[in-house]
Design a protein around this motif. Structure first.
Motif, PDB file in Angstrom:
ATOM      1  N   ALA A 110       0.822  -1.215   0.000  1.00  0.00           N
ATOM      2  CA  ALA A 110       0.000   0.000   0.000  1.00  0.00           C
ATOM      3  C   ALA A 110       0.856   1.265   0.000  1.00  0.00           C
ATOM      4  CB  ALA A 110      -0.932  -0.004   1.205  1.00  0.00           C
ATOM      5  N   LEU A 111       2.054   1.196   0.614  1.00  0.00           N
ATOM      6  CA  LEU A 111       2.843   2.416   0.820  1.00  0.00           C
ATOM      7  C   LEU A 111       4.261   2.340   0.268  1.00  0.00           C
ATOM      8  CD1 LEU A 111       1.723   3.082   4.513  1.00  0.00           C
ATOM      9  CD2 LEU A 111       0.966   4.328   2.497  1.00  0.00           C
ATOM     10  N   LYS A 112       4.580   1.307  -0.512  1.00  0.00           N
ATOM     11  CA  LYS A 112       5.961   1.131  -0.966  1.00  0.00           C
ATOM     12  C   LYS A 112       6.456   2.275  -1.849  1.00  0.00           C
ATOM     13  CE  LYS A 112       4.792  -1.709  -5.027  1.00  0.00           C
ATOM     14  NZ  LYS A 112       5.060  -2.973  -5.744  1.00  0.00           N
ATOM     15  N   ASN A 113       5.554   2.979  -2.519  1.00  0.00           N
ATOM     16  CA  ASN A 113       5.952   4.091  -3.394  1.00  0.00           C
ATOM     17  C   ASN A 113       6.122   5.410  -2.639  1.00  0.00           C
ATOM     18  OD1 ASN A 113       5.869   2.420  -5.696  1.00  0.00           O
ATOM     19  ND2 ASN A 113       3.669   2.761  -5.942  1.00  0.00           N
TER      20      ASN A 113
ATOM     21  N   ILE B 102       7.325   5.479   0.979  1.00  0.00           N
ATOM     22  CA  ILE B 102       8.294   5.406   2.082  1.00  0.00           C
ATOM     23  C   ILE B 102       9.537   4.677   1.584  1.00  0.00           C
ATOM     24  CG2 ILE B 102       8.728   4.608   4.440  1.00  0.00           C
ATOM     25  CD1 ILE B 102       5.728   4.575   4.919  1.00  0.00           C
ATOM     26  N   PRO B 103      10.708   5.309   1.632  1.00  0.00           N
ATOM     27  CA  PRO B 103      11.944   4.646   1.177  1.00  0.00           C
ATOM     28  C   PRO B 103      12.357   3.523   2.118  1.00  0.00           C
ATOM     29  CG  PRO B 103      12.438   6.782   2.146  1.00  0.00           C
ATOM     30  CD  PRO B 103      10.947   6.697   2.058  1.00  0.00           C
ATOM     31  N   GLU B 104      13.028   2.521   1.571  1.00  0.00           N
ATOM     32  CA  GLU B 104      13.526   1.362   2.327  1.00  0.00           C
ATOM     33  C   GLU B 104      12.418   0.694   3.147  1.00  0.00           C
ATOM     34  OE1 GLU B 104      18.145   2.053   3.236  1.00  0.00           O
ATOM     35  OE2 GLU B 104      16.837   3.225   4.530  1.00  0.00           O
ATOM     36  N   LEU B 105      11.247   0.605   2.539  1.00  0.00           N
ATOM     37  CA  LEU B 105      10.101   0.087   3.291  1.00  0.00           C
ATOM     38  C   LEU B 105      10.234  -1.397   3.611  1.00  0.00           C
ATOM     39  CD1 LEU B 105       7.509   1.017   4.580  1.00  0.00           C
ATOM     40  CD2 LEU B 105       6.288   0.463   2.477  1.00  0.00           C
ATOM     41  N   ASN B 106      10.992  -2.146   2.802  1.00  0.00           N
ATOM     42  CA  ASN B 106      11.175  -3.561   3.125  1.00  0.00           C
ATOM     43  C   ASN B 106      11.888  -3.736   4.469  1.00  0.00           C
ATOM     44  OD1 ASN B 106      13.704  -2.667   1.740  1.00  0.00           O
ATOM     45  ND2 ASN B 106      14.323  -4.780   2.170  1.00  0.00           N
ATOM     46  N   LYS B 107      12.824  -2.810   4.776  1.00  0.00           N
ATOM     47  CA  LYS B 107      13.529  -2.871   6.057  1.00  0.00           C
ATOM     48  C   LYS B 107      12.581  -2.528   7.210  1.00  0.00           C
ATOM     49  CE  LYS B 107      17.943  -1.596   3.922  1.00  0.00           C
ATOM     50  NZ  LYS B 107      19.075  -0.653   3.907  1.00  0.00           N
ATOM     51  N   ALA B 108      11.754  -1.488   6.984  1.00  0.00           N
ATOM     52  CA  ALA B 108      10.781  -1.117   8.011  1.00  0.00           C
ATOM     53  C   ALA B 108       9.761  -2.235   8.225  1.00  0.00           C
ATOM     54  CB  ALA B 108      10.061   0.173   7.609  1.00  0.00           C
ATOM     55  N   THR B 109       9.389  -2.918   7.145  1.00  0.00           N
ATOM     56  CA  THR B 109       8.439  -4.031   7.258  1.00  0.00           C
ATOM     57  C   THR B 109       9.020  -5.159   8.097  1.00  0.00           C
ATOM     58  OG1 THR B 109       7.580  -3.493   5.052  1.00  0.00           O
ATOM     59  CG2 THR B 109       6.979  -5.627   5.978  1.00  0.00           C
ATOM     60  N   ALA B 110      10.285  -5.493   7.854  1.00  0.00           N
ATOM     61  CA  ALA B 110      10.944  -6.533   8.654  1.00  0.00           C
ATOM     62  C   ALA B 110      10.970  -6.156  10.128  1.00  0.00           C
ATOM     63  CB  ALA B 110      12.360  -6.756   8.138  1.00  0.00           C
ATOM     64  N   MET B 111      11.291  -4.886  10.417  1.00  0.00           N
ATOM     65  CA  MET B 111      11.353  -4.432  11.809  1.00  0.00           C
ATOM     66  C   MET B 111       9.984  -4.477  12.477  1.00  0.00           C
ATOM     67  SD  MET B 111      14.125  -1.308  11.882  1.00  0.00           S
ATOM     68  CE  MET B 111      13.316  -0.302  10.625  1.00  0.00           C
TER      69      MET B 111
ATOM     70  N   LYS C 260       9.022  13.907  10.416  1.00  0.00           N
ATOM     71  CA  LYS C 260       9.944  13.079   9.631  1.00  0.00           C
ATOM     72  C   LYS C 260       9.233  11.976   8.846  1.00  0.00           C
ATOM     73  CE  LYS C 260      13.970  14.851  11.017  1.00  0.00           C
ATOM     74  NZ  LYS C 260      14.995  15.387  10.092  1.00  0.00           N
ATOM     75  N   ALA C 261       8.271  11.327   9.459  1.00  0.00           N
ATOM     76  CA  ALA C 261       7.681  10.166   8.788  1.00  0.00           C
ATOM     77  C   ALA C 261       6.243   9.919   9.243  1.00  0.00           C
ATOM     78  CB  ALA C 261       8.536   8.932   9.041  1.00  0.00           C
ATOM     79  N   PRO C 262       5.322  10.838   8.933  1.00  0.00           N
ATOM     80  CA  PRO C 262       3.929  10.607   9.339  1.00  0.00           C
ATOM     81  C   PRO C 262       3.316   9.371   8.695  1.00  0.00           C
ATOM     82  CG  PRO C 262       4.091  12.477   7.833  1.00  0.00           C
ATOM     83  CD  PRO C 262       5.488  12.110   8.222  1.00  0.00           C
ATOM     84  N   LEU C 263       3.762   9.040   7.475  1.00  0.00           N
ATOM     85  CA  LEU C 263       3.221   7.861   6.795  1.00  0.00           C
ATOM     86  C   LEU C 263       3.647   6.561   7.479  1.00  0.00           C
ATOM     87  CD1 LEU C 263       3.463   8.667   2.969  1.00  0.00           C
ATOM     88  CD2 LEU C 263       1.406   8.402   4.357  1.00  0.00           C
TER      89      LEU C 263
END
Length: 401
Positions: free
Chosen positions: A115-118, A120-129, A315-318
């Motif tokens: 839904a948000l990969k476009n 938020i940068p490096e979203l795969n890392k945030a997803t893992a966390m 910094k990152a409301p999304l």
């Protein structure tokens, strides 16, 4: 960022942390409104307010000390009464719905990513966390950040979003058992029993009822600390030893390494063995739960300190929306399949909480609601999440890379 109490003022920060924890416990046991929020959340909110008012810093060595030493010591104290013979029936059911709830976290991670990969940068890392922390705890978030080499800003904003969503969801789980929709569509035997006792004149302040004064001797305090220190020390060495000798060349060995090489799982196992083998001697140590719970309140204060609302909004409301999607999906799947497989409302709430907030918040919810039969099982399944969370996080992060 300058604060009234600097990050180097360790004694000053510990004074704040301990005072906030003590005040939170006092309010919880004194006032009905505070008992519904729970002392743990009050401690979290208290330090969150202090850090956002720039009275205390968001990062400090004192906080690291709590993570590294206070939390490991608290876990054996809270599990000294974990006699497996007595709790296997309850925790057995809870493990099933807990694992189902964890699938909700993984599904939410995929949904939030696409839904948000476009945006938020490096979203795969945030997803893992986030998948890691919403299956186990903040320990898993740190482990995933290290595994995927996440940047400092991504880690800090993820921690803030994690803490804020965890606190908000905790409020929701406290309210859910009182909502007519859930009471109508789910079985709730523990809550029915509490309502019956309340109708007979028993106090509704479950925290106050649970933490009634008990006789505690000096030897009880001595044995509590001695046993906890020994368990943590031995567990740390055992975990480190197996972590070194077991290779991670394939999935099975990596899984074994993660299980036997995890000090929290070793601590839990050793404590349960002792509590089951010597139920009278170990389970009869007075004051262990009280001391361990007070330490956990200090830990909750540390969780609240890094939650800079200014940082997340600027910094990152999304990222907050991203985390909300994962939490909402976990909740939806937990309650949907909980209803399908006829789990009790209390079991579903505790299982979902154990995923999103970890063992300590799950136990805090059980205490706050008066669900005493679920307190130790909540700690057990939540501690298991420390291991499972790493595998879920690595699986999702690698797949999305």
């Amino acid at each position: 960022m300058k604060t009234l109490i600097s990050a180097e003022n360790t004694w000053g920060l510990f004074a704040i942390l301990v005072a906030v924890a003590a005040l939170a416990i006092y309010l919880e046991q004194k006032y009905q409104w505070a008992s519904k929020i729970t002392g743990c959340v009050l401690a979290l909110i208290g330090c969150l307010i202090l850090s956002n008012l720039r009275i205390i810093p968001t990062e400090a060595a004192a906080y690291d000390f709590v993570w590294d030493y206070v939390v490991p010591l608290a876990i054996p104290m809270l599990l000294l009464q974990a006699n497996v013979k007595k709790i296997s029936k309850d925790s057995g059911r809870l493990i099933i719905i807990y694992l189902i709830s964890g699938i909700g976290t993984v599904a939410g991670g995929f949904l939030a990513f696409f839904a948000l990969k476009n945006f938020i940068p490096e979203l795969n890392k945030a997803t893992a966390m986030m998948v890691g922390t919403y299956t186990g705890g903040s320990v898993n978030l740190v482990a995933m950040a290290d595994a995927f080499d996440a940047g400092g800003e991504l880690v800090s904003t993820s921690v803030v979003a994690d803490n804020l969503l965890m606190a908000l969801y905790f409020f929701a789980l406290i309210a859910i058992p009182t909502v007519s929709f859930f009471k109508k569509h789910f079985k709730h035997p523990l809550q029915d029993e509490i309502d019956k006792r309340t109708a007979n004149g028993e106090s509704q302040n479950h925290a106050q009822n649970y933490w009634t004064a008990k006789p505690v001797a000096l030897k009880d305090i001595a044995f509590t600390f001695a046993l906890s220190f020994v368990i943590v020390a031995v567990s740390t060495e055992i975990a480190a030893f197996f972590g070194r000798i077991i290779p991670t060349s394939n999935f099975v060995l990596a899984l074994l390494n993660g299980l036997i090489g995890n000090k929290y799982l070793i601590m839990t196992t050793l404590t349960m063995i002792l509590a089951t083998a010597f139920p009278t001697q170990v389970g009869g140590i007075a004051g262990a739960q009280e001391i361990g719970t007070f330490m956990i309140h200090i830990f909750f204060g540390v969780i609240g300190a890094p939650a800079s609302i200014y940082l997340i909004l600027t910094k990152a409301p999304l990222l907050l929306v991203f985390c909300a999607i994962i939490v909402a999906t976990n909740m939806l799947i937990s309650f949907l399949f909980g209803k399908l497989f006829k789990f009790n409302l209390e079991e579903i709430c505790i299982a979902s909480n154990a995923n999103i907030g970890g063992p300590t918040t799950a136990a805090a919810l059980a205490i706050a609601k008066g669900w005493n039969a679920l307190i130790v099982p909540a700690l057990l399944v939540g501690t298991l999440g420390y291991v499972i969370g790493n595998y879920y996080g690595i699986f999702v992060g690698t797949l999305l890379r």
